[in-house]
Design an enzyme around this catalytic site. Structure first.
Site, PDB file in Angstrom:
ATOM      1  N   ASP A 207     -15.923  -1.287   8.383  1.00  0.00           N
ATOM      2  CA  ASP A 207     -16.609  -1.640   7.140  1.00  0.00           C
ATOM      3  C   ASP A 207     -17.648  -2.722   7.421  1.00  0.00           C
ATOM      4  O   ASP A 207     -17.358  -3.702   8.121  1.00  0.00           O
ATOM      5  CB  ASP A 207     -15.612  -2.149   6.101  1.00  0.00           C
TER       6      ASP A 207
ATOM      7  N   ASN B   9     -10.401  -0.378  10.211  1.00  0.00           N
ATOM      8  CA  ASN B   9      -9.183   0.258   9.736  1.00  0.00           C
ATOM      9  C   ASN B   9      -8.700   1.263  10.773  1.00  0.00           C
ATOM     10  O   ASN B   9      -9.446   2.166  11.169  1.00  0.00           O
ATOM     11  CB  ASN B   9      -9.444   0.996   8.421  1.00  0.00           C
TER      12      ASN B   9
ATOM     13  N   GLU C 101       0.814  -1.216   0.000  1.00  0.00           N
ATOM     14  CA  GLU C 101       0.000   0.000   0.000  1.00  0.00           C
ATOM     15  C   GLU C 101       0.852   1.273   0.000  1.00  0.00           C
ATOM     16  O   GLU C 101       0.377   2.343   0.387  1.00  0.00           O
ATOM     17  CB  GLU C 101      -0.947  -0.017   1.202  1.00  0.00           C
TER      18      GLU C 101
ATOM     19  N   GLU D 281     -14.450  -5.569   9.054  1.00  0.00           N
ATOM     20  CA  GLU D 281     -13.108  -5.227   9.518  1.00  0.00           C
ATOM     21  C   GLU D 281     -13.069  -3.784   9.969  1.00  0.00           C
ATOM     22  O   GLU D 281     -13.974  -2.993   9.684  1.00  0.00           O
ATOM     23  CB  GLU D 281     -12.072  -5.445   8.412  1.00  0.00           C
TER      24      GLU D 281
ATOM     25  N   TYR E  68      -9.676   3.850  -4.829  1.00  0.00           N
ATOM     26  CA  TYR E  68      -8.735   4.952  -5.040  1.00  0.00           C
ATOM     27  C   TYR E  68      -8.796   5.615  -6.408  1.00  0.00           C
ATOM     28  O   TYR E  68      -8.214   6.683  -6.587  1.00  0.00           O
ATOM     29  CB  TYR E  68      -7.306   4.460  -4.761  1.00  0.00           C
TER      30      TYR E  68
ATOM     31  N   ARG F   1     -12.224   3.224  11.402  1.00  0.00           N
ATOM     32  CA  ARG F   1     -13.314   3.150  10.428  1.00  0.00           C
ATOM     33  C   ARG F   1     -13.688   1.696  10.231  1.00  0.00           C
ATOM     34  O   ARG F   1     -12.849   0.867   9.872  1.00  0.00           O
ATOM     35  CB  ARG F   1     -12.890   3.754   9.082  1.00  0.00           C
TER      36      ARG F   1
ATOM     37  N   SER G  84      -6.708  -2.364   1.985  1.00  0.00           N
ATOM     38  CA  SER G  84      -7.063  -1.778   0.690  1.00  0.00           C
ATOM     39  C   SER G  84      -7.514  -2.825  -0.327  1.00  0.00           C
ATOM     40  O   SER G  84      -7.322  -2.667  -1.531  1.00  0.00           O
ATOM     41  CB  SER G  84      -5.874  -0.983   0.117  1.00  0.00           C
TER      42      SER G  84
ATOM     43  N   GLY H 298      -7.604   5.842   4.867  1.00  0.00           N
ATOM     44  CA  GLY H 298      -7.032   6.707   3.855  1.00  0.00           C
ATOM     45  C   GLY H 298      -7.466   8.151   4.031  1.00  0.00           C
ATOM     46  O   GLY H 298      -8.568   8.446   4.511  1.00  0.00           O
TER      47      GLY H 298
END
Length: 351
Positions: free
Chosen positions: A293, A307, A29, A305, A252, A291, A179, A311
């Site tokens: 998901d 984070n 990443e 999951e 992205y 964050r 990612s 990002g």
């Protein structure tokens, strides 16, 4: 341990804070991390902060102050000499958000943004974080674990187990990547073997989850006041436009996904998603931000999951949700930095 870069109380608020933005890294990443770091460097309020960008190259060398890339053992004395108040961690993936760099800064006594060492390591491991979050009462997807040793020994039995327990299509994930790197969705048992071997190239263990139809959602959590309660940002709905799921390109590439904040879901489901995001944040021991998901399936929100270093690029979800909550990007950075310094000072005072 004496903390470098802040002297407490009054002095903390009488001068500009010196922030190092750490980006790049040796993980897959790297490119996303550089984008995140550049966005932070370009947006931070220079009236309040002095900024030193630091890039870790793909081979692990450190570049700071315009000097050639040097070994970490040479870089750290230079970093300490700068008397950094806080490191803004923009490192994604292994060696960035898995607790290792956090532990190093803990040893050096330098505050940093985001969750601490233990929480980062736990959240990075999708298998173990799923177990902890499930124990906290948050629904998770049915899953099985496959090791390379098992696959090499009994491949036919392994496929039979996945067929019976999970079914197809299913989702194969490398448990410590981010990612959507190291991820595949085989439609049939015939496609399962090649997909599994692809994901096993990232490590010797994989997580196989049931494939759930529904609305993809993500929910950020802010937690920047020691002793305060974490709170959820508005929920974001994700609609990939160029791929079947929210993969690397969908995350992205500008225009690859439609991201709608607040999510177009019933109010009671919004509240439940936010509740689960805060529960996951707490269960994993996070601070600063996180964050989660999820997917809104026919059985309600299902968590996948968390984070710990979301990002912060121009297409990233966390700053988009913060903006809907009335928090501009420069203010978001400021709150994360000041929160990190406050957490460090609070820990020092209580040690």
């Amino acid at each position: 341990m004496q903390r470098r870069g802040f002297a407490g109380g009054v002095a903390l608020h009488m001068r500009k804070h010196h922030v190092a933005v750490l980006m790049g890294g040796i993980s897959s990443e790297h490119d996303v991390s550089v984008k995140t770091g550049a966005m932070v460097v370009g947006s931070i309020d220079r009236d309040k902060f002095n900024v030193t960008p630091i890039t870790i190259t793909r081979n692990g060398k450190w570049k700071l102050l315009g000097t050639p890339a040097i070994d970490v053992h040479e870089a750290l004395p230079q970093l300490m000499a700068l008397r950094i108040d806080c490191v803004f961690l923009a490192l994604h993936g292994p060696f960035g958000e898995d607790g290792r760099i956090q532990g190093m800064f803990d040893m050096l006594g330098i505050p940093y943004t985001g969750p601490g060492c233990a929480a980062s390591a736990l959240a990075m491991d999708k298998i173990r974080s799923k177990a902890v979050v499930s124990q906290a009462g948050v629904p998770v997807a049915r899953h099985e674990i496959i090791t390379r040793r098992e696959w090499d020994s009994v491949p036919h039995e392994t496929i039979a187990r996945i067929t019976t327990q999970i079914g197809f299509p299913c989702v194969i994930k490398s448990p410590c990547q981010g990612s959507s790197i190291g991820m595949a969705i085989p439609d049939t048992a015939e496609h399962f073997e090649s997909a599994l071997l692809d994901v096993l190239s990232y490590g010797d263990t994989v997580l196989v989850e049931e494939f759930l139809e529904g609305v993809e959602l993500t929910c950020g959590v802010m937690d920047v006041a020691p002793g305060g309660r974490p709170w959820a940002l508005p929920v974001t709905e994700i609609r990939p436009l160029t791929s079947k799921f929210f993969d690397y390109a969908a995350k992205y590439d500008p225009g690859a996904s439609e991201e709608i904040t607040p999510a177009r879901i019933p109010e009671d489901m919004t509240g439940l998603v936010q509740e689960y995001a805060v529960k996951a944040h707490d269960a994993l021991g996070c601070r600063g931000l996180s964050r989660s998901d999820m997917i809104l399936s026919d059985r309600g929100p299902v968590w996948f999951e968390l984070n710990t270093i979301p990002g912060m690029t121009e297409t990233s979800l966390f700053p988009q949700a913060a903006a809907v909550a009335g928090i501009s990007f420069p203010v978001l950075i400021e709150r994360l930095v000041l929160g990190a310094i406050a957490f460090a000072e609070n820990a020092q005072n209580n040690s």
